[in-house]
Write a protein that holds these residues in place. Sequence first.
Motif, PDB file in Angstrom:
ATOM      1  N   ASP A   1       3.166   4.600   7.717  1.00 57.04           N
ATOM      2  CA  ASP A   1       2.090   5.500   7.303  1.00 57.04           C
ATOM      3  C   ASP A   1       0.973   4.728   6.610  1.00 57.04           C
ATOM      4  N   ALA A   2       1.353   3.766   5.792  1.00 50.83           N
ATOM      5  CA  ALA A   2       0.359   2.970   5.074  1.00 50.83           C
ATOM      6  C   ALA A   2      -0.464   2.113   6.025  1.00 50.83           C
ATOM      7  N   LYS A   3       0.170   1.614   7.068  1.00 52.48           N
ATOM      8  CA  LYS A   3      -0.545   0.798   8.053  1.00 52.48           C
ATOM      9  C   LYS A   3      -1.621   1.633   8.748  1.00 52.48           C
ATOM     10  N   ALA A   4      -1.271   2.859   9.128  1.00 54.95           N
ATOM     11  CA  ALA A   4      -2.248   3.744   9.764  1.00 54.95           C
ATOM     12  C   ALA A   4      -3.376   4.075   8.802  1.00 54.95           C
ATOM     13  N   LEU A   5      -3.047   4.270   7.543  1.00 54.19           N
ATOM     14  CA  LEU A   5      -4.048   4.603   6.538  1.00 54.19           C
ATOM     15  C   LEU A   5      -4.987   3.416   6.301  1.00 54.19           C
ATOM     16  N   ALA A   6      -4.445   2.219   6.267  1.00 55.51           N
ATOM     17  CA  ALA A   6      -5.267   1.016   6.085  1.00 55.51           C
ATOM     18  C   ALA A   6      -6.247   0.867   7.237  1.00 55.51           C
ATOM     19  N   HIS A   7      -5.779   1.150   8.450  1.00 55.18           N
ATOM     20  CA  HIS A   7      -6.647   1.066   9.620  1.00 55.18           C
ATOM     21  C   HIS A   7      -7.783   2.076   9.486  1.00 55.18           C
ATOM     22  N   ALA A   8      -7.464   3.280   9.039  1.00 54.38           N
ATOM     23  CA  ALA A   8      -8.485   4.318   8.856  1.00 54.38           C
ATOM     24  C   ALA A   8      -9.500   3.895   7.812  1.00 54.38           C
ATOM     25  N   ALA A   9      -9.022   3.281   6.749  1.00 54.18           N
ATOM     26  CA  ALA A   9      -9.914   2.864   5.668  1.00 54.18           C
ATOM     27  C   ALA A   9     -10.887   1.796   6.122  1.00 54.18           C
TER      28      ALA A   9
ATOM     29  N   GLY B   1      -1.386  11.261  14.290  1.00 53.68           N
ATOM     30  CA  GLY B   1      -0.486  12.341  14.693  1.00 53.68           C
ATOM     31  C   GLY B   1       0.022  13.155  13.522  1.00 53.68           C
ATOM     32  N   ILE B   2      -0.869  13.398  12.553  1.00 55.95           N
ATOM     33  CA  ILE B   2      -0.479  14.161  11.364  1.00 55.95           C
ATOM     34  C   ILE B   2      -1.426  15.340  11.202  1.00 55.95           C
ATOM     35  N   PRO B   3      -1.039  16.373  10.422  1.00 58.95           N
ATOM     36  CA  PRO B   3      -1.926  17.523  10.185  1.00 58.95           C
ATOM     37  C   PRO B   3      -3.207  17.093   9.466  1.00 58.95           C
ATOM     38  N   LEU B   4      -4.279  17.825   9.705  1.00 53.70           N
ATOM     39  CA  LEU B   4      -5.567  17.509   9.085  1.00 53.70           C
ATOM     40  C   LEU B   4      -5.470  17.500   7.563  1.00 53.70           C
ATOM     41  N   HIS B   5      -4.753  18.465   7.001  1.00 50.61           N
ATOM     42  CA  HIS B   5      -4.625  18.525   5.543  1.00 50.61           C
ATOM     43  C   HIS B   5      -3.979  17.254   5.001  1.00 50.61           C
ATOM     44  N   ASP B   6      -2.930  16.769   5.674  1.00 46.14           N
ATOM     45  CA  ASP B   6      -2.262  15.543   5.237  1.00 46.14           C
ATOM     46  C   ASP B   6      -3.220  14.356   5.298  1.00 46.14           C
ATOM     47  N   ALA B   7      -4.029  14.316   6.353  1.00 45.39           N
ATOM     48  CA  ALA B   7      -4.998  13.225   6.492  1.00 45.39           C
ATOM     49  C   ALA B   7      -6.009  13.260   5.347  1.00 45.39           C
ATOM     50  N   GLU B   8      -6.485  14.431   5.017  1.00 41.80           N
ATOM     51  CA  GLU B   8      -7.451  14.572   3.922  1.00 41.80           C
ATOM     52  C   GLU B   8      -6.842  14.133   2.593  1.00 41.80           C
ATOM     53  N   VAL B   9      -5.591  14.513   2.360  1.00 43.32           N
ATOM     54  CA  VAL B   9      -4.907  14.140   1.118  1.00 43.32           C
ATOM     55  C   VAL B   9      -4.716  12.632   1.036  1.00 43.32           C
ATOM     56  N   GLN B  10      -4.294  12.022   2.138  1.00 39.90           N
ATOM     57  CA  GLN B  10      -4.043  10.587   2.138  1.00 39.90           C
ATOM     58  C   GLN B  10      -5.330   9.787   1.914  1.00 39.90           C
ATOM     59  N   LEU B  11      -6.424  10.196   2.569  1.00 42.36           N
ATOM     60  CA  LEU B  11      -7.692   9.494   2.382  1.00 42.36           C
ATOM     61  C   LEU B  11      -8.193   9.657   0.949  1.00 42.36           C
ATOM     62  N   ALA B  12      -7.980  10.825   0.367  1.00 41.25           N
ATOM     63  CA  ALA B  12      -8.371  11.044  -1.023  1.00 41.25           C
ATOM     64  C   ALA B  12      -7.559  10.147  -1.961  1.00 41.25           C
ATOM     65  N   MET B  13      -6.276   9.993  -1.678  1.00 39.47           N
ATOM     66  CA  MET B  13      -5.417   9.121  -2.480  1.00 39.47           C
ATOM     67  C   MET B  13      -5.881   7.675  -2.376  1.00 39.47           C
ATOM     68  N   LEU B  14      -6.308   7.297  -1.176  1.00 35.39           N
ATOM     69  CA  LEU B  14      -6.787   5.933  -0.965  1.00 35.39           C
ATOM     70  C   LEU B  14      -8.045   5.676  -1.790  1.00 35.39           C
ATOM     71  N   ARG B  15      -8.978   6.624  -1.776  1.00 40.71           N
ATOM     72  CA  ARG B  15     -10.215   6.470  -2.549  1.00 40.71           C
ATOM     73  C   ARG B  15      -9.922   6.381  -4.043  1.00 40.71           C
TER      74      ARG B  15
ATOM     75  N   MET C   1       0.829  -1.202   0.000  1.00 36.96           N
ATOM     76  CA  MET C   1       0.000   0.000   0.000  1.00 36.96           C
ATOM     77  C   MET C   1       0.865   1.254   0.000  1.00 36.96           C
ATOM     78  N   ALA C   2       1.961   1.220   0.745  1.00 39.42           N
ATOM     79  CA  ALA C   2       2.867   2.375   0.772  1.00 39.42           C
ATOM     80  C   ALA C   2       3.381   2.678  -0.629  1.00 39.42           C
ATOM     81  N   ALA C   3       3.695   1.622  -1.378  1.00 37.87           N
ATOM     82  CA  ALA C   3       4.199   1.813  -2.740  1.00 37.87           C
ATOM     83  C   ALA C   3       3.109   2.360  -3.660  1.00 37.87           C
ATOM     84  N   ARG C   4       1.885   1.850  -3.509  1.00 35.22           N
ATOM     85  CA  ARG C   4       0.785   2.258  -4.381  1.00 35.22           C
ATOM     86  C   ARG C   4       0.297   3.666  -4.086  1.00 35.22           C
TER      87      ARG C   4
END
Length: 295
Positions: A131-139, A153-167, A118-121
Amino acid sequence: MGADKPEVVALVDKMSTLLISKTPAQTVKKYLRGDRVYPSISARQTTGRLSTTKPGMTVFGSREERLVAQQSIILPDQGEVLISIDLSQIDARCMAAGSGDANYAALFEQGRDSHTEMAARVFGDPARRKDAKALAHAANYGMGAATFARNAGIPLHDAEVQLAMLREEFPQLEQFKNHLREQAEAMGYITTGFGRRVAVSPDRAYTQVPAAYGQGTARDVFLEGVLALPSSIASMIRIFVHDEVVLSVPQEQAEVIKSQVIKTFESVLIPGAEGIAVPTLADSAGPAIDWSGCK
């Protein structure tokens, strides 16, 4: 002095209870019958996962060092050893299979580490596994950007960007979650991959649904494995904690029994969309002279 006043005595008792930090060892001691405890095991959690109480065993699954050390009070039968088997990333595997998202399912192919993949993708950098592990848990637990940012423990903007990338990377996974949410809002429940109903509060469907499906289907996979064990091995089970089973076995048979339990669990098929196959993977530990050695 007030020692003879019932209200004072009651207050002191309550304060003492609050001030004493309960440990797993103290909890177990409360339910000792001779030198053993006989927990109550039921499937009364919302998702149907097994709950072990009196004493509660969930706290023993903690990775906190002081709690892991206290697992040493969990012993095998005399002359035997303990082994443990648990299902690897089973909630996420069930979501991958159920969603029919081929990109997401590919992360769980044999020989791959899903977090590194997931980190690579998502990030284009396999080194960002954490970071990918935390994102997978969120998903898989339907976290919003604010909750994800706080937990990771990351800024809100970073969280929004990462979730958008996941979608963007796994669109069918997102569609599947939305489909389940619509079902929950309309019916008050979702069905696991095995067709079992799990109640979901319609007004909390957005956050509850992914966990309800992932954990609920994982529970079914786990119990399919337990029920498929030969009765001679099933009788060796001593503890259920989440997706882990602990057995007390003869030392000379430990490796053979461990292999058989792993094979049985990994033979359970995770229900999924047509053309999508996600393997069940089991990890093991032990043999050990107590449960702390099975980590």
